[in-house]
Scaffold this motif. Structure first.
Motif, mmCIF file in Angstrom:
data_model
loop_
_atom_site.group_PDB
_atom_site.id
_atom_site.type_symbol
_atom_site.label_atom_id
_atom_site.label_comp_id
_atom_site.label_asym_id
_atom_site.label_seq_id
_atom_site.Cartn_x
_atom_site.Cartn_y
_atom_site.Cartn_z
ATOM 1 N N MET A 1 0.832 -1.167 0.000
ATOM 2 C CA MET A 1 0.000 0.000 0.000
ATOM 3 C C MET A 1 0.886 1.242 0.000
ATOM 4 N N LYS A 2 0.616 2.122 -0.911
ATOM 5 C CA LYS A 2 1.399 3.343 -1.030
ATOM 6 C C LYS A 2 1.155 4.259 0.166
ATOM 7 N N VAL A 3 2.248 4.709 0.768
ATOM 8 C CA VAL A 3 2.184 5.680 1.851
ATOM 9 C C VAL A 3 2.441 7.069 1.283
ATOM 10 N N CYS A 4 3.554 7.217 0.543
ATOM 11 C CA CYS A 4 3.903 8.506 -0.049
ATOM 12 C C CYS A 4 5.071 8.297 -1.008
ATOM 13 N N THR A 5 5.453 9.365 -1.679
ATOM 14 C CA THR A 5 6.687 9.363 -2.465
ATOM 15 C C THR A 5 7.544 10.517 -1.977
ATOM 16 N N HIS A 6 8.844 10.328 -2.090
ATOM 17 C CA HIS A 6 9.796 11.383 -1.737
ATOM 18 C C HIS A 6 10.913 11.345 -2.762
ATOM 19 N N ARG A 7 11.070 12.446 -3.480
ATOM 20 C CA ARG A 7 12.084 12.542 -4.535
ATOM 21 C C ARG A 7 12.029 11.364 -5.492
ATOM 22 N N SER A 29 16.288 0.352 -7.747
ATOM 23 C CA SER A 29 16.712 -0.941 -8.301
ATOM 24 C C SER A 29 18.031 -1.405 -7.674
ATOM 25 N N ASP A 30 18.739 -0.499 -6.998
ATOM 26 C CA ASP A 30 20.042 -0.832 -6.402
ATOM 27 C C ASP A 30 19.994 -1.160 -4.915
ATOM 28 N N TRP A 31 18.983 -0.681 -4.195
ATOM 29 C CA TRP A 31 18.947 -0.843 -2.747
ATOM 30 C C TRP A 31 17.508 -0.796 -2.245
ATOM 31 N N GLU A 32 17.319 -1.297 -1.023
ATOM 32 C CA GLU A 32 16.033 -1.196 -0.343
ATOM 33 C C GLU A 32 16.293 -0.859 1.119
ATOM 34 N N ALA A 33 15.489 0.075 1.638
ATOM 35 C CA ALA A 33 15.589 0.460 3.044
ATOM 36 C C ALA A 33 14.260 0.215 3.728
ATOM 37 N N ARG A 34 14.332 0.023 5.039
ATOM 38 C CA ARG A 34 13.124 -0.062 5.857
ATOM 39 C C ARG A 34 13.202 1.017 6.929
ATOM 40 N N LEU A 35 12.091 1.730 7.087
ATOM 41 C CA LEU A 35 11.978 2.780 8.095
ATOM 42 C C LEU A 35 10.916 2.368 9.097
ATOM 43 N N GLU A 36 11.293 2.346 10.362
ATOM 44 C CA GLU A 36 10.386 1.919 11.435
ATOM 45 C C GLU A 36 9.629 3.114 12.000
ATOM 46 N N LEU A 46 15.660 4.622 10.870
ATOM 47 C CA LEU A 46 16.122 3.734 9.814
ATOM 48 C C LEU A 46 16.399 2.367 10.423
ATOM 49 N N MET A 47 15.742 1.331 9.906
ATOM 50 C CA MET A 47 15.990 -0.034 10.401
ATOM 51 C C MET A 47 17.222 -0.630 9.736
ATOM 52 N N ASP A 48 17.212 -0.614 8.400
ATOM 53 C CA ASP A 48 18.318 -1.216 7.663
ATOM 54 C C ASP A 48 18.255 -0.824 6.190
ATOM 55 N N VAL A 49 19.362 -1.090 5.503
ATOM 56 C CA VAL A 49 19.463 -0.896 4.056
ATOM 57 C C VAL A 49 20.194 -2.110 3.515
ATOM 58 N N VAL A 50 19.664 -2.681 2.436
ATOM 59 C CA VAL A 50 20.332 -3.806 1.764
ATOM 60 C C VAL A 50 20.381 -3.546 0.264
ATOM 61 N N PRO A 51 21.417 -3.945 -0.418
ATOM 62 C CA PRO A 51 22.695 -4.335 0.173
ATOM 63 C C PRO A 51 23.432 -3.112 0.694
ATOM 64 N N VAL A 52 24.194 -3.309 1.736
ATOM 65 C CA VAL A 52 24.890 -2.214 2.402
ATOM 66 C C VAL A 52 25.836 -1.491 1.447
ATOM 67 N N HIS A 53 26.502 -2.234 0.583
ATOM 68 C CA HIS A 53 27.503 -1.608 -0.293
ATOM 69 C C HIS A 53 26.879 -0.723 -1.375
ATOM 70 N N VAL A 60 20.171 11.268 1.671
ATOM 71 C CA VAL A 60 18.979 10.667 1.050
ATOM 72 C C VAL A 60 18.179 9.910 2.103
ATOM 73 N N LEU A 61 18.846 9.109 2.898
ATOM 74 C CA LEU A 61 18.159 8.328 3.932
ATOM 75 C C LEU A 61 17.508 9.234 4.976
ATOM 76 N N GLU A 62 18.194 10.297 5.362
ATOM 77 C CA GLU A 62 17.621 11.232 6.326
ATOM 78 C C GLU A 62 16.433 11.971 5.719
ATOM 79 N N GLY A 63 16.509 12.296 4.444
ATOM 80 C CA GLY A 63 15.374 12.926 3.762
ATOM 81 C C GLY A 63 14.150 12.022 3.766
ATOM 82 N N LEU A 64 14.365 10.734 3.539
ATOM 83 C CA LEU A 64 13.264 9.768 3.574
ATOM 84 C C LEU A 64 12.681 9.665 4.978
ATOM 85 N N ARG A 65 13.546 9.628 5.972
ATOM 86 C CA ARG A 65 13.092 9.545 7.361
ATOM 87 C C ARG A 65 12.259 10.773 7.730
ATOM 88 N N GLN A 66 12.733 11.935 7.362
ATOM 89 C CA GLN A 66 12.005 13.166 7.664
ATOM 90 C C GLN A 66 10.677 13.223 6.902
#
Length: 142
Positions: A1-7, A29-36, A46-53, A60-66
């Motif tokens: 279910m779509k929550v929102c989009t950011h950038r 397509s390169d990574w996936e993050a989970r925000l709790e 931020l819970m995690d990001v895979v793959p880490v490399h 970017v991650l802080e922008g998503l969190r905010q």
């Protein structure tokens, strides 16, 4: 279910095989993050990001969190999670009434009570906690 989009990145609650704690998925397509997020406070982490490399920049991650922390997006995330999972992920935790916060059972805080049942009232935008030994539920206005 779509929550929102950011950038241009979609934040969503998945509807199959989701698990606690409450979170959204976002990525490329390169990574996936989970925000709790939570049903008892307005913090987002931020819970995690895979793959880490291949993770994006900290900015970017802080922008998503905010973005998820904004009241409208956090409300939408909670409603989507509740519809998909039917859990606020607080059962068997402790409610510390004096501190007004959830604590882990191993904390053994004096006066904290076991959460026996918990639900989200989307209409009133409240979390309801039924505590062991309590006659009436605790209502947390979000």
């Amino acid at each position: 279910m779509k929550v929102c989009t950011h950038r241009g990145l979609l934040m969503a609650v998945l509807t199959r095989n989701e698990h606690c704690p409450p979170h959204v998925h976002v990525g490329s397509s390169d990574w996936e993050a989970r925000l709790e997020f939570s049903f008892w406070h307005d913090g987002v982490r931020l819970m995690d990001v895979v793959p880490v490399h291949r993770q994006p920049t900290v900015a970017v991650l802080e922008g998503l969190r905010q973005a998820l922390r904004t009241p409208a997006h956090l409300r939408r995330a909670r409603v989507c999670w509740w519809q998909a999972v039917q859990s606020v992920c607080l059962v068997n935790q402790l409610w510390d009434q004096e501190a007004g916060e959830v604590a882990a059972p191993q904390d053994k805080r004096p006066g904290a009570r076991l959460i026996e049942a918990a639900a989200f009232d989307a209409q009133r935008y409240r979390t309801m906690l039924q505590l062991k030994g309590a006659r009436s539920p605790v209502e947390i206005a979000l």
